[in-house]
Design an enzyme around this catalytic site. Structure first.
Site, short mmCIF file in Angstrom:
data_model
loop_
_atom_site.label_atom_id
_atom_site.label_comp_id
_atom_site.label_asym_id
_atom_site.label_seq_id
_atom_site.Cartn_x
_atom_site.Cartn_y
_atom_site.Cartn_z
NE ARG A 32 -3.68 0.70 0.33
CZ ARG A 32 -4.81 0.91 1.00
NH1 ARG A 32 -5.50 -0.11 1.44
NH2 ARG A 32 -5.27 2.14 1.21
NE ARG A 61 -7.76 0.91 -2.70
CZ ARG A 61 -7.57 0.00 -3.66
NH1 ARG A 61 -7.39 0.38 -4.93
NH2 ARG A 61 -7.52 -1.28 -3.37
CD GLN A 209 -7.58 -7.38 7.11
OE1 GLN A 209 -6.62 -7.06 7.79
NE2 GLN A 209 -7.86 -6.80 5.97
CB SER A 243 -18.52 -22.36 18.68
OG SER A 243 -19.31 -22.41 19.83
CE LYS A 290 -28.32 -21.28 23.23
NZ LYS A 290 -27.74 -21.79 24.47
CG ASP A 327 -27.15 -25.45 25.59
OD1 ASP A 327 -25.96 -25.55 25.25
OD2 ASP A 327 -27.91 -24.55 25.20
CB ALA A 363 -36.84 -17.89 32.44
N GLY A 365 -32.91 -19.64 26.94
CA GLY A 365 -32.60 -20.96 26.41
C GLY A 365 -31.85 -21.83 27.40
P1 NAP Z 1 -31.16 -16.08 26.36
O1 NAP Z 1 -32.07 -17.14 25.88
O2 NAP Z 1 -31.07 -14.82 25.61
O3 NAP Z 1 -31.57 -15.74 27.86
C1 NAP Z 1 -30.92 -14.72 28.56
C2 NAP Z 1 -31.35 -14.75 30.03
O4 NAP Z 1 -30.55 -13.77 30.70
C3 NAP Z 1 -32.80 -14.36 30.25
O5 NAP Z 1 -33.30 -15.08 31.35
C4 NAP Z 1 -32.71 -12.87 30.59
O6 NAP Z 1 -33.75 -12.40 31.39
C5 NAP Z 1 -31.42 -12.85 31.37
N1 NAP Z 1 -30.79 -11.54 31.40
C6 NAP Z 1 -30.18 -10.92 30.36
N2 NAP Z 1 -29.69 -9.72 30.77
C7 NAP Z 1 -30.01 -9.62 32.08
C8 NAP Z 1 -29.80 -8.61 33.07
N3 NAP Z 1 -29.13 -7.50 32.76
N4 NAP Z 1 -30.23 -8.83 34.32
C9 NAP Z 1 -30.89 -9.97 34.63
N5 NAP Z 1 -31.15 -10.95 33.74
C10 NAP Z 1 -30.72 -10.77 32.48
O7 NAP Z 1 -29.67 -16.64 26.49
P2 NAP Z 1 -29.16 -18.15 26.77
O8 NAP Z 1 -28.89 -18.82 25.50
O9 NAP Z 1 -30.05 -18.78 27.75
O10 NAP Z 1 -27.71 -17.89 27.44
C11 NAP Z 1 -27.59 -17.30 28.73
C12 NAP Z 1 -26.14 -17.40 29.22
O11 NAP Z 1 -25.75 -18.76 29.31
C13 NAP Z 1 -25.10 -16.76 28.31
O12 NAP Z 1 -24.11 -16.13 29.06
C14 NAP Z 1 -24.52 -17.93 27.54
O13 NAP Z 1 -23.20 -17.68 27.10
C15 NAP Z 1 -24.54 -18.98 28.60
N6 NAP Z 1 -24.57 -20.30 28.01
C16 NAP Z 1 -23.50 -21.09 28.25
C17 NAP Z 1 -23.46 -22.34 27.72
C18 NAP Z 1 -22.29 -23.21 27.99
O14 NAP Z 1 -22.14 -24.20 27.29
N7 NAP Z 1 -21.49 -22.92 29.00
C19 NAP Z 1 -24.51 -22.81 26.92
C20 NAP Z 1 -25.61 -21.98 26.71
C21 NAP Z 1 -25.62 -20.71 27.26
P3 NAP Z 1 -35.13 -11.81 30.78
O15 NAP Z 1 -36.00 -12.99 30.47
O16 NAP Z 1 -35.66 -10.97 31.89
O17 NAP Z 1 -34.76 -11.02 29.56
#
Ligand code: NAP
Length: 510
Positions: A32, A61, A209, A243, A290, A327, A363, A365
């Site tokens: 470049r 460029r 990138q 992943s 999810k 999971d 609550a 995924g």
């Molecule tokens: P998700 O379906 O988007 O659910 C997110 C959850 O977090 C909901 O219950 C949500 O509450 C809550 N939340 C988000 N921000 C918040 C806050 N500021 N205060 C309080 N609650 C909050 O996500 P997910 O797939 O279940 O994943 C959740 C976590 O688990 C992530 O950190 C992910 O990396 C981890 N995880 C790890 C594995 C592993 O293999 N170790 C596998 C799956 C997931 P509301 O319903 O009130 O929005």
């Protein structure tokens, strides 16, 4: 080919950077020239060209195409022609300047290939516009067409990739931005002439990138071919995901002809219907998609259906996509191992989930997976979630009346106790890694704390739990477990557990 751009600002530093690029094993370097201060072609070009022991592209460029050169246009185009006459194997000429370039004095030797380039920094045009641009560029004298356009959505990549699929001659197609990263990572699979990579993350000249190292080792660039099966992790955000490291390491160890990339997706059904279903063999699915993946799957495994979340989509022989949830079993196994270890160490309370009380924070995924999974092992489950209605709905969905819900206020006030506390909220996840879903005082009511968050591995919650005397299990155990099961589904082979765990831990250090 993997190409890296040299962008030092002095001739001396430029020569050093070229040497570094050559030593790194890239196939081609882009010089470049517009980055070099007070560049003088007569004086400076030859030493730069001599420093290249591999093919190189001379690029100068102008600012009007996103570069740094702001001098007279005739001088710039004359420099490019001079480079060709001196033996440069490739020169890059902006398509807008092609007419003036070819009309200027001097012929381009046949030994020099002309890359005509066009950049769109605001959007990816429709496919007809892109195709007619590529045709016009070839008609204007391009030996190689280079089109780079900003991807505002991952589906824009499909139109950029179409330029490679059209197979109308050597083409460099780039989708700029993180949403376009898959085009850079899969360039070899789609037959792109080259892809750009940075020598190090700090030197990446554009968002999305990759580094040379990532392309070569993580994304198996040299092994990609037209029949390489493509997989990816659908998420938003997704750049932190381990992943790709873990699944590509498994493919490598198994000798499986596949590649796995991060996919920053805003609208899952739109992505799948535009080209995800057509071009990919399977997906991991993470936050926040999810539940959308469950709805988008053509068929769903019974467990995933009852949990209400799909973290894995796998193409079936008939071309449909089947959803799974890997999971829950991984998380439950990790917690039960932790409980057994605690019991073996003389701790009080149950040595398995049978009869244990499990408080699940979240609550979504992962929360659903943990609630159903714990209940299926005989645990009593208490669900706590920011959104109370969601907690209530999940408690009602767990079979056999094994679950109830309580409010976040009671939890925070220390009025909830159990054997195991499970965090499945995203609180504490990078970049909010100093946050915890609950105050440290409530942790004295539990024996074991499990955090599904795995970036970082040692979360604030786990550190607080250790201080409160609890045993802890981190999200890495669950993560490796769910990835092992996915790998089995993706490849049909027994996954190399040691390799995958090592790749996960190595990726976590970066
Ligand atoms: P998700 O379906 O988007 O659910 C997110 C959850 O977090 C909901 O219950 C949500 O509450 C809550 N939340 C988000 N921000 C918040 C806050 N500021 N205060 C309080 N609650 C909050 O996500 P997910 O797939 O279940 O994943 C959740 C976590 O688990 C992530 O950190 C992910 O990396 C981890 N995880 C790890 C594995 C592993 O293999 N170790 C596998 C799956 C997931 P509301 O319903 O009130 O929005």
């Amino acid at each position: 080919m993997i190409c890296t751009s040299v962008t030092a600002t002095t001739v001396k530093a430029f020569v050093e950077e070229i040497a570094e690029a050559v030593a790194s094993g890239v196939d081609i370097v882009e010089l470049r020239l517009d980055y070099i201060k007070d560049f003088d072609a007569e004086r400076d070009l030859e030493p730069l060209m001599q420093a290249c022991q591999i093919p190189y592209i001379v690029t100068f460029r102008p600012q009007w195409e996103g570069g740094n050169y702001d001098g007279p246009e005739p001088q710039r185009l004359a420099t490019l022609k001079f480079a060709a006459l001196k033996g440069a194997p490739y020169i890059d000429v902006e398509y807008e300047a092609a007419h003036c370039f070819f009309a200027g004095a001097g012929e381009v030797p046949v030994s020099t290939s002309v890359i005509l380039s066009h950049h769109n920094f605001s959007e990816t045009p429709d496919l007809d516009t892109l195709r007619s641009k590529a045709r016009a560029m070839r008609a204007a004298g391009a030996d190689i067409v280079k089109i780079a356009a900003l991807a505002n959505d991952i589906t824009d990549c499909d139109r950029i990739l179409a330029l490679l699929r059209d197979n109308t001659g050597p083409t460099i197609a780039l989708a700029m931005g993180e949403r376009g990263q898959l085009v850079r990572l899969l360039a070899a699979r789609y037959g792109g002439f080259l892809t750009f990579a940075a020598m190090s993350p700090s030197r990446a000249s554009a968002p999305g990138q990759p580094t040379v190292q990532q392309l070569r080792s993580t994304f198996r660039f040299a092994r990609q071919q037209a029949d390489t099966a493509a997989f990816g992790v659908i998420g938003n955000p997704v750049s932190h995901s381990r992943s790709p490291a873990i699944h590509n390491a498994a493919f490598e160890a198994l000798g499986f002809n596949g590649v796995y990339v991060p996919l920053l997706v805003d609208d899952l059904p739109l992505f799948l219907d535009t080209f995800g279903r057509r071009d990919f063999q399977g997906f991991s699915v993470t936050i926040p998609h999810k539940e959308a993946a469950l709805a988008a799957a053509d068929s769903v495994d019974d467990v995933a259906q009852s949990i209400g979340a799909v973290n894995t989509l796998v193409r079936q022989p008939d071309g449909t996509f089947r959803g799974y949830n890997t999971d829950w079993s991984a998380a439950v196994a990790a917690i039960e191992r932790g409980l057994a270890d605690t019991a073996a160490g003389g701790g009080a309370g149950p040595a398995s989930l049978d009869g244990a009380t499990v408080v699940v924070l979240g609550a979504g995924g992962a929360g659903r997976a943990l609630a159903f999974g714990s209940a299926s092992r005989g645990a009593k489950v208490i669900i706590v979630n920011r959104n109370r209605a969601r907690a209530k709905a999940l408690a009602a969905a767990v079979p056999g009346g094994a679950a109830e819900y309580v409010g976040m206020e009671e939890m925070v006030a220390g009025q909830v106790a159990g054997d195991v506390l499970v965090n499945t909220t995203s609180v504490g996840m990078h970049p909010q890694s100093e946050e915890s879903p609950v105050p440290p005082g409530v942790l004295f009511h539990f024996r074991l704390v499990f955090d599904a968050v795995y970036t970082p591995r040692d979360t604030r919650l786990l550190r607080d739990a250790r201080s409160a005397g609890c045993a802890t299990v981190d999200g890495v155990r669950m993560f490796v477990g769910q990835a092992l099961e996915q790998s089995r589904l993706f490849t049909g082979q027994e996954p190399p557990a040691d390799v995958m765990e090592a790749a996960m831990l190595q990726a976590a250090q970066h």
